[in-house]
Design a protein around this motif. Structure first.
Motif, PDB file in Angstrom:
ATOM      1  N   ILE A  53       0.842  -1.201   0.000  1.00 16.76           N
ATOM      2  CA  ILE A  53       0.000   0.000   0.000  1.00 16.76           C
ATOM      3  C   ILE A  53       0.878   1.253   0.000  1.00 16.76           C
ATOM      4  CG2 ILE A  53      -1.704   1.311   1.329  1.00 16.76           C
ATOM      5  CD1 ILE A  53      -2.843  -1.340   2.292  1.00 16.76           C
ATOM      6  N   VAL A  54       1.941   1.247   0.836  1.00 18.96           N
ATOM      7  CA  VAL A  54       2.847   2.395   0.877  1.00 18.96           C
ATOM      8  C   VAL A  54       3.507   2.608  -0.484  1.00 18.96           C
ATOM      9  CG1 VAL A  54       4.957   3.316   1.910  1.00 18.96           C
ATOM     10  CG2 VAL A  54       3.265   2.159   3.343  1.00 18.96           C
ATOM     11  N   TYR A  55       4.026   1.530  -1.071  1.00 13.30           N
ATOM     12  CA  TYR A  55       4.674   1.642  -2.384  1.00 13.30           C
ATOM     13  C   TYR A  55       3.727   2.199  -3.438  1.00 13.30           C
ATOM     14  CZ  TYR A  55       8.402  -1.475  -0.679  1.00 13.30           C
ATOM     15  OH  TYR A  55       9.426  -2.042   0.011  1.00 13.30           O
ATOM     16  N   SER A  56       2.431   1.817  -3.296  1.00 19.73           N
ATOM     17  CA  SER A  56       1.477   2.202  -4.338  1.00 19.73           C
ATOM     18  C   SER A  56       1.255   3.706  -4.356  1.00 19.73           C
ATOM     19  CB  SER A  56       0.151   1.470  -4.139  1.00 19.73           C
ATOM     20  OG  SER A  56      -0.557   2.043  -3.062  1.00 19.73           O
ATOM     21  N   LEU A  73      -2.476   9.442  -5.310  1.00 18.21           N
ATOM     22  CA  LEU A  73      -3.239   8.384  -5.973  1.00 18.21           C
ATOM     23  C   LEU A  73      -2.962   8.297  -7.469  1.00 18.21           C
ATOM     24  CD1 LEU A  73      -6.656   8.865  -4.129  1.00 18.21           C
ATOM     25  CD2 LEU A  73      -4.903   7.128  -3.686  1.00 18.21           C
ATOM     26  N   ALA A  74      -1.893   8.966  -7.916  1.00 23.93           N
ATOM     27  CA  ALA A  74      -1.617   9.000  -9.359  1.00 23.93           C
ATOM     28  C   ALA A  74      -1.462   7.596  -9.941  1.00 23.93           C
ATOM     29  CB  ALA A  74      -0.354   9.820  -9.627  1.00 23.93           C
ATOM     30  N   ASN A  75      -0.813   6.693  -9.179  1.00 23.91           N
ATOM     31  CA  ASN A  75      -0.651   5.321  -9.665  1.00 23.91           C
ATOM     32  C   ASN A  75      -2.003   4.655  -9.898  1.00 23.91           C
ATOM     33  OD1 ASN A  75       2.156   5.090  -9.842  1.00 23.91           O
ATOM     34  ND2 ASN A  75       2.324   4.767  -7.623  1.00 23.91           N
ATOM     35  N   TYR A  76      -2.939   4.944  -8.985  1.00 26.02           N
ATOM     36  CA  TYR A  76      -4.254   4.329  -9.120  1.00 26.02           C
ATOM     37  C   TYR A  76      -4.986   4.862 -10.340  1.00 26.02           C
ATOM     38  CZ  TYR A  76      -3.563   2.283  -4.554  1.00 26.02           C
ATOM     39  OH  TYR A  76      -3.065   1.543  -3.517  1.00 26.02           O
ATOM     40  N   ALA A  77      -4.861   6.175 -10.558  1.00 26.92           N
ATOM     41  CA  ALA A  77      -5.481   6.772 -11.753  1.00 26.92           C
ATOM     42  C   ALA A  77      -4.927   6.099 -12.999  1.00 26.92           C
ATOM     43  CB  ALA A  77      -5.207   8.277 -11.776  1.00 26.92           C
ATOM     44  N   ALA A  78      -3.618   5.876 -12.994  1.00 28.31           N
ATOM     45  CA  ALA A  78      -2.991   5.223 -14.151  1.00 28.31           C
ATOM     46  C   ALA A  78      -3.512   3.801 -14.332  1.00 28.31           C
ATOM     47  CB  ALA A  78      -1.474   5.217 -13.980  1.00 28.31           C
ATOM     48  N   VAL A  79      -3.706   3.104 -13.211  1.00 19.04           N
ATOM     49  CA  VAL A  79      -4.173   1.723 -13.296  1.00 19.04           C
ATOM     50  C   VAL A  79      -5.540   1.664 -13.958  1.00 19.04           C
ATOM     51  CG1 VAL A  79      -5.017  -0.226 -11.936  1.00 19.04           C
ATOM     52  CG2 VAL A  79      -2.827   0.832 -11.370  1.00 19.04           C
ATOM     53  N   GLN A  84      -4.757  -2.289 -20.842  1.00 21.76           N
ATOM     54  CA  GLN A  84      -4.197  -3.633 -20.705  1.00 21.76           C
ATOM     55  C   GLN A  84      -4.527  -4.240 -19.348  1.00 21.76           C
ATOM     56  OE1 GLN A  84      -0.026  -3.178 -21.616  1.00 21.76           O
ATOM     57  NE2 GLN A  84      -0.429  -3.527 -23.789  1.00 21.76           N
ATOM     58  N   PHE A  85      -4.541  -3.382 -18.315  1.00 21.55           N
ATOM     59  CA  PHE A  85      -4.906  -3.867 -16.986  1.00 21.55           C
ATOM     60  C   PHE A  85      -6.357  -4.350 -16.992  1.00 21.55           C
ATOM     61  CE2 PHE A  85      -6.830  -3.191 -12.833  1.00 21.55           C
ATOM     62  CZ  PHE A  85      -5.970  -3.897 -12.012  1.00 21.55           C
ATOM     63  N   LEU A  86      -7.223  -3.565 -17.617  1.00 20.52           N
ATOM     64  CA  LEU A  86      -8.636  -3.960 -17.663  1.00 20.52           C
ATOM     65  C   LEU A  86      -8.804  -5.249 -18.458  1.00 20.52           C
ATOM     66  CD1 LEU A  86     -10.271  -0.438 -18.153  1.00 20.52           C
ATOM     67  CD2 LEU A  86     -10.002  -1.767 -16.048  1.00 20.52           C
ATOM     68  N   GLY A  87      -8.041  -5.354 -19.560  1.00 26.16           N
ATOM     69  CA  GLY A  87      -8.084  -6.589 -20.344  1.00 26.16           C
ATOM     70  C   GLY A  87      -7.635  -7.787 -19.521  1.00 26.16           C
ATOM     71  N   ALA A  88      -6.565  -7.590 -18.744  1.00 26.53           N
ATOM     72  CA  ALA A  88      -6.064  -8.680 -17.909  1.00 26.53           C
ATOM     73  C   ALA A  88      -7.089  -9.043 -16.833  1.00 26.53           C
ATOM     74  CB  ALA A  88      -4.735  -8.288 -17.268  1.00 26.53           C
ATOM     75  N   ALA A  89      -7.779  -8.022 -16.311  1.00 26.43           N
ATOM     76  CA  ALA A  89      -8.809  -8.287 -15.294  1.00 26.43           C
ATOM     77  C   ALA A  89      -9.934  -9.129 -15.893  1.00 26.43           C
ATOM     78  CB  ALA A  89      -9.355  -6.974 -14.745  1.00 26.43           C
ATOM     79  N   MET A 285      -1.576  -1.789  -8.692  1.00 29.05           N
ATOM     80  CA  MET A 285      -2.377  -2.857  -9.293  1.00 29.05           C
ATOM     81  C   MET A 285      -2.658  -3.958  -8.273  1.00 29.05           C
ATOM     82  SD  MET A 285      -0.692  -3.469 -12.990  1.00 29.05           S
ATOM     83  CE  MET A 285      -0.309  -2.109 -14.057  1.00 29.05           C
ATOM     84  N   GLY A 286      -1.632  -4.309  -7.515  1.00 24.64           N
ATOM     85  CA  GLY A 286      -1.810  -5.336  -6.497  1.00 24.64           C
ATOM     86  C   GLY A 286      -2.901  -4.950  -5.511  1.00 24.64           C
ATOM     87  N   VAL A 287      -2.889  -3.685  -5.074  1.00 21.34           N
ATOM     88  CA  VAL A 287      -3.898  -3.233  -4.112  1.00 21.34           C
ATOM     89  C   VAL A 287      -5.291  -3.302  -4.731  1.00 21.34           C
ATOM     90  CG1 VAL A 287      -4.693  -1.278  -2.744  1.00 21.34           C
ATOM     91  CG2 VAL A 287      -2.259  -1.793  -2.873  1.00 21.34           C
ATOM     92  N   VAL A 288      -5.399  -2.865  -5.984  1.00 21.19           N
ATOM     93  CA  VAL A 288      -6.699  -2.908  -6.657  1.00 21.19           C
ATOM     94  C   VAL A 288      -7.204  -4.353  -6.756  1.00 21.19           C
ATOM     95  CG1 VAL A 288      -7.897  -2.503  -8.846  1.00 21.19           C
ATOM     96  CG2 VAL A 288      -6.310  -0.794  -7.957  1.00 21.19           C
TER      97      VAL A 288
END
Lengths: 316, 297
Positions: A53-56, A73-79, A84-89, A285-288
């Protein structure tokens, strides 16, 4: 339950403070044995997750050592804007659901066939559980290079009379290829569970049904299937837990490709971490993924828990 | 042991005496039964045919392994197995054996007391604790691998087999606690009560009263842990390199360094899988018990 009750009645004769103290001591005596496992599990699984969580919340790319900074939360916005992330999900959901459902249906079929007395039943059962025991990495290699290989593969040779002699499974149907290997690997698991359920069934009930003139199909739907429910739920739960995390099959069979067509979340996050070295992104991504999993799992576990928690009451 | 009556019936159910068919059934049924038996055998063989083909391929020479149409008749050779062995197979097996056996031992050491506590504790807390354990299995490994990688590299614990031992213990402990708890629930309470009345302390009750009854359940749990530890790949490939790599990692390194030799690959895959396949075959009954978490009643 009755052990706790008897302790209480024994100490009820004593005076009030003594009772409180002994109750507390009894409580610790009861909880004590749980503590090592609990502490170990928290340290090894929860501390790293807190770190994730800290790294994220940081920008951190291993290729640029000076890149560390808090980014909110910039990383989360990017996720969430990463197609590709949505495709993988979506792949993860598709692969997990199809694999568990198909393996369970095949498992039920095989279990019904094996729940009879015939010559060599033990041998056939032994053959059928083998795919579950084979190293998953070996399974993936086996399917990639021996079964699904376009020119020399056994599958295309067998299918060649039907005109599919040169189909390139892994590149033209990557998700199906992954599913074939996974279903093959997990069907024995489901079969063993359902077979255990079938063999725990009370023969008297079935005979009563026969006497009452129920057809085989009626008996299966109204007697056997409800009895199997707990076993099927357990299979779906455990199967989902392990199939959701599938990594080896995809790593070896398709490398998530072509492109990211067959990547699931574990594989995609792995790519971002160990090939892209983007720690901040992959942590987000891991947190999501964890949050998504918790939502689904809570709903599923509620259901399962209801059947599991009254095991003792139901049987004593 | 007087306690075996209700709990043992599950395994006894598998014996052929279970559901005796009424003797007056018509002979027309017999033909149907024979047909069904043939179908079952056919499906069983079809299902396992990829493994049979892999075994066959492992005994071929390389030029017989990749042919179109496939080669069925050939002079079997052990050359490919020897080649795999010569590719320094043994150290990987050693690492896998350590990771599998030690982590399974630790799982039982931590899991048995925990499962005991959860099988006698009041319901509310038990649910919370059980939910916590199973929820860690829901935690995708990719969500924890980054910090574990960073921590291991800072502590110089990368490529160290004991790192894998700790991780495999954590990986299998939740499922083991669940399984062992359901086996504890099968132990008749009257027996524990009797031992308590006679003044036996907790460790003694655990060891001399419950363990003999639990033995098949403990074996089942150990078996499942061994299967998952031997087969684990994700942590192994990301946290080890040359010193601590396990058998699954060996298998991947094998193809990339040697190119694509199908017969050799088959031999390697077979050798890597064999220990667990044999253990699983021998302990089938325990495997079923373990998978169904003692719900077999």
């Amino acid at each position: 339950m009755s052990t706790a009750a008897s302790e209480k009645t024994a100490s009820a004769a004593a005076t009030a403070p003594r009772r409180a103290r002994s109750a507390r001591a009894a409580g610790w005596a009861r909880r004590g044995p749980l503590m090592p496992a609990l502490v170990f599990t928290i340290v090894v699984t929860q501390l790293p997750f807190l770190a994730t969580i800290v790294y994220s919340l940081r920008s951190w790319n291993l290729l640029r050592p000076d890149s560390q900074a808090w980014v909110g939360l910039a990383n989360y916005a990017a996720v969430f804007t990463d197609a590709q992330f949505l495709g993988a999900a979506l792949n993860t959901i598709l692969i997990t659901a199809s694999c568990v459902i198909v393996a369970m249906l095949l498992g039920i079929g095989l279990a019904l066939l094996l729940d009879r007395h015939f010559l060599g039943r033990g041998v056939v059962r032994t053959l059928i559980i083998t795919p579950f025991l084979i190293l998953p990495v070996a399974t993936a290699l086996l399917w990639k290079h021996i079964m699904l290989e376009p020119v020399f593969g056994l599958l295309n040779f067998v299918l060649s009379p039907f005109g599919v002699g040169d189909f390139e499974w892994v590149s033209q149907a990557p998700v199906v290829s992954v599913l074939i290997a996974l279903v093959w690997q997990w069907t024995p698991f489901m079969m063993l569970l359902v077979l255990a359920g079938l063999q725990s069934q009370n023969g008297d009930v079935l005979e009563a049904g026969q006497v009452d003139g129920a057809s085989r199909w009626q008996m299966f739907v109204w007697i056997t299937l409800p009895h199997l429910r707990r076993y099927i739920e357990l299979g779906v739960l455990l199967g989902s837990i392990y199939v959701v995390n599938t990594f080896d099959t995809i790593y070896i069979l398709t490398q998530g490709g072509p492109g990211t067509a067959s990547a699931n979340l574990p594989f995609y996050i792995y790519q971002r971490t160990f090939l892209g070295f983007d720690i901040g992104q992959s942590a987000a991504m891991g947190v999501v993924v964890v949050i998504g999993t918790i939502i689904v799992a809570t709903l599923a576990l509620r259901l399962i828990f209801r059947t599991f928690m009254n095991v003792r009451e139901g049987n004593s | 042991m007087t306690a075996q009556a209700p709990t043992q019936s599950a395994s006894r159910n598998e014996e052929p005496t279970r559901r005796s068919r009424p003797p007056h059934r018509a002979t027309g049924r017999k033909a149907g039964a024979a047909a069904l038996t043939i179908v079952t055998w056919g499906i069983g063989l079809l299902f396992v045919s990829p493994v049979l083909w892999m075994v066959l391929t492992a005994f071929k020479q390389e030029n017989q392994a990749a042919t179109d149409p496939p080669t069925l008749f050939f002079q079997p050779t052990l050359d490919r197995f020897a080649a795999v062995w010569d590719a320094n197979f043994l150290p990987y097996v050693g690492n896998s054996v350590i990771a599998t056996l030690v982590s399974t031992f630790l799982v039982l050491l931590l899991g048995i007391p925990a499962a005991y506590a959860l099988s006698i504790a009041p319901v509310k807390r038990t649910q919370d604790a059980l939910f916590f354990f199973i929820s860690t299995k829901m935690l995708p490994v990719v969500a924890v691998v980054v910090p574990i990688y960073v921590a291991a590299s800072r502590l110089s614990l990368l490529d160290n087999i004991w790192t894998l031992v700790v991780l495999y213990t954590a990986m299998n402990l939740p499922i083991a606690v669940w399984m062992l708890r359901s086996f504890f629930l099968e132990v008749p309470e009257a027996l524990v009560e009797a031992a308590r009345v006679e003044g036996a302390a907790l460790p003694r009750i655990l060891w001399s009263v419950m363990m003999p009854i639990m033995a098949p359940g403990v074996a089942a749990t150990a078996l499942i842990c061994m299967i998952f530890a031997w087969n684990e790949f994700f942590f192994a490939v990301n946290l080890t390199a040359s010193q601590a790599a396990t058998v699954p990692v060996f298998l991947t390194g094998f193809i990339t360094s040697e190119g694509l030799f199908v017969a050799q690959l088959s031999a390697a895959a077979l050798m890597a899988s064999l220990p667990i396949v044999i253990v699983g075959w021998i302990a089938q009954r325990q495997l079923v018990r373990g998978l169904s978490m003692g719900a077999v009643k």
